[in-house]
Design an enzyme around this catalytic site. Structure first.
Site, PDB file in Angstrom:
ATOM      1  N   TYR A  49       0.834  -1.200   0.000  1.00  0.00           N
ATOM      2  CA  TYR A  49       0.000   0.000   0.000  1.00  0.00           C
ATOM      3  C   TYR A  49       0.864   1.243   0.000  1.00  0.00           C
ATOM      4  O   TYR A  49       2.086   1.177   0.176  1.00  0.00           O
ATOM      5  CB  TYR A  49      -0.950  -0.008   1.206  1.00  0.00           C
ATOM      6  N   ARG A  68       7.984   4.094  -4.910  1.00  0.00           N
ATOM      7  CA  ARG A  68       8.082   3.121  -3.811  1.00  0.00           C
ATOM      8  C   ARG A  68       7.073   1.998  -4.000  1.00  0.00           C
ATOM      9  O   ARG A  68       7.367   0.825  -3.715  1.00  0.00           O
ATOM     10  CB  ARG A  68       7.892   3.813  -2.461  1.00  0.00           C
ATOM     11  N   ARG A 116      -7.810 -20.567  -1.239  1.00  0.00           N
ATOM     12  CA  ARG A 116      -6.707 -20.364  -0.298  1.00  0.00           C
ATOM     13  C   ARG A 116      -5.587 -21.371  -0.523  1.00  0.00           C
ATOM     14  O   ARG A 116      -5.805 -22.583  -0.464  1.00  0.00           O
ATOM     15  CB  ARG A 116      -7.223 -20.449   1.136  1.00  0.00           C
ATOM     16  N   LYS A 165       6.570  -1.921   1.898  1.00  0.00           N
ATOM     17  CA  LYS A 165       5.388  -1.349   2.559  1.00  0.00           C
ATOM     18  C   LYS A 165       4.207  -2.307   2.393  1.00  0.00           C
ATOM     19  O   LYS A 165       3.348  -2.115   1.530  1.00  0.00           O
ATOM     20  CB  LYS A 165       5.087   0.037   1.985  1.00  0.00           C
ATOM     21  N   GLU A 198      12.131   2.614  14.166  1.00  0.00           N
ATOM     22  CA  GLU A 198      11.293   3.690  13.612  1.00  0.00           C
ATOM     23  C   GLU A 198       9.992   3.710  14.394  1.00  0.00           C
ATOM     24  O   GLU A 198       9.821   2.961  15.358  1.00  0.00           O
ATOM     25  CB  GLU A 198      11.048   3.459  12.118  1.00  0.00           C
TER      26      GLU A 198
END
Ligand code: PLP
Length: 303
Positions: A49, A68, A116, A165, A198
């Site tokens: 995301y 990114r 799945r 991310k 962070e």
């Protein structure tokens, strides 16, 4: 009606402007914006995301966010769901339809839906793409920046590829919830060696007793924040030295200033850590200056 749909309908009623969500090529009313039950983002956190700031109806640092995104997708071998021009149209249309002037844009791409199975589905599987935009009060953000925020520390429980991310955000959600319970806005994550990596959703910075600006170097333990990258441009322009190295919680407690960077906060002063005041317990001068100068170096997209 199931209660989560009820909650969504209530949310929609509470919002004077009907929120619209982009899902796989369609712009849908908020309450109808769903993805498949076997989406891999839902079952495996197999999704990435981006969050961008929206300022005056324009995207901040769109190029870097989309670069990114491309990197995150490539690292996980998720195909790009659309070309740059199509992305550009979807982002703008989502902002426009939601009438967002100041706020944030969220986009997510999952590997898609299928029965799945841990291994990847057929390469023909279409990625799932979602895009949302929401207004955020700039006044509330400025009030928070004037007061400064508190942070708490917690063990960094995340995986070894925090440079990507992904939506695998459970450790961050647990850390943020623990921070909230202590009256803090952000959690700073601490690795096994005692260094701050962070924030749960931000990069962490301090100004030490000698006035040196310090933030952790880029490696797989942190996300290369777009705000961090743009702030490095500000520092170069202003000839402010940056030391990129890990720092400890003890160093934060002894620091003159501290702040976080993220797309939704830009540069946000931190004035308390685990109940200890940092510096004088008010936003630092360098922090305030960097906050004021940030948008001078950020890219503002065409509407
Ligand atoms: N680090 C983490 C873990 C984040 O989740 C974020 C933003 O959400 C950041 C850093 C800051 O990144 P950016 O400046 O691109 O918002």
């Amino acid at each position: 009606m199931n209660s989560s749909i009820g909650n969504l309908l209530q949310l929609q009623r509470d919002h004077p402007v009907t929120r619209i969500v982009y899902v796989n090529g369609r712009y849908l009313p908020y309450a109808q914006a769903g993805v498949h039950a076997e989406d891999r983002g839902f079952q495996f956190a197999d999704a990435v995301y981006e969050v961008c700031e929206v300022k005056g109806g324009r995207l901040v640092d769109e190029t870097r966010h989309m670069q990114r995104l491309a990197r995150s997708l490539a690292e996980l071998a998720i195909p790009q769901p659309m070309a740059a021009g199509a992305w550009s149209r979807v982002l703008r249309e989502t902002i426009r339809r939601n009438r967002v002037r100041d706020g944030m844009l969220y986009l997510q791409v999952s590997r898609g839906a299928g029965p799945r199975s841990f291994t990847f589905p057929s390469p023909k599987t279409a990625q799932t793409v979602v895009c949302l935009a929401r207004s955020v009060s700039p006044h509330a953000q400025e009030a928070a920046a004037e007061a400064g925020i508190a942070v708490t520390t917690t063990q960094d429980l995340r995986w070894g590829r925090c440079d990507i991310k992904t939506v695998m955000l459970l450790p961050a959600a647990l850390a943020k919830e623990a921070a909230r319970a202590e009256g803090a806005k952000e959690a700073w994550l601490v690795d096994d060696a005692g260094y701050v990596t962070e924030g749960a959703a931000s990069n962490a910075w301090i100004v030490d007793g000698q006035g040196r600006l310090i933030t952790r170097q880029i490696d797989n333990a942190i996300l290369r924040g777009v705000t961090r990258t743009t702030l490095v441009d500000v520092l170069k322009r202003e000839a402010i030295e940056l030391v990129e190295r890990p720092f400890t919680v003890a160093e934060v407690k002894a620091a003159r200033e501290a702040f976080i960077t993220s797309a939704t906060n830009t540069v946000m002063p931190v004035v308390r850590i685990d109940g200890h005041s940092i510096g004088n317990g008010v936003p630092g001068l360098l922090t305030q200056r960097l906050r004021a100068e940030f948008h001078g170096s950020a890219e503002l997209s065409d509407p």
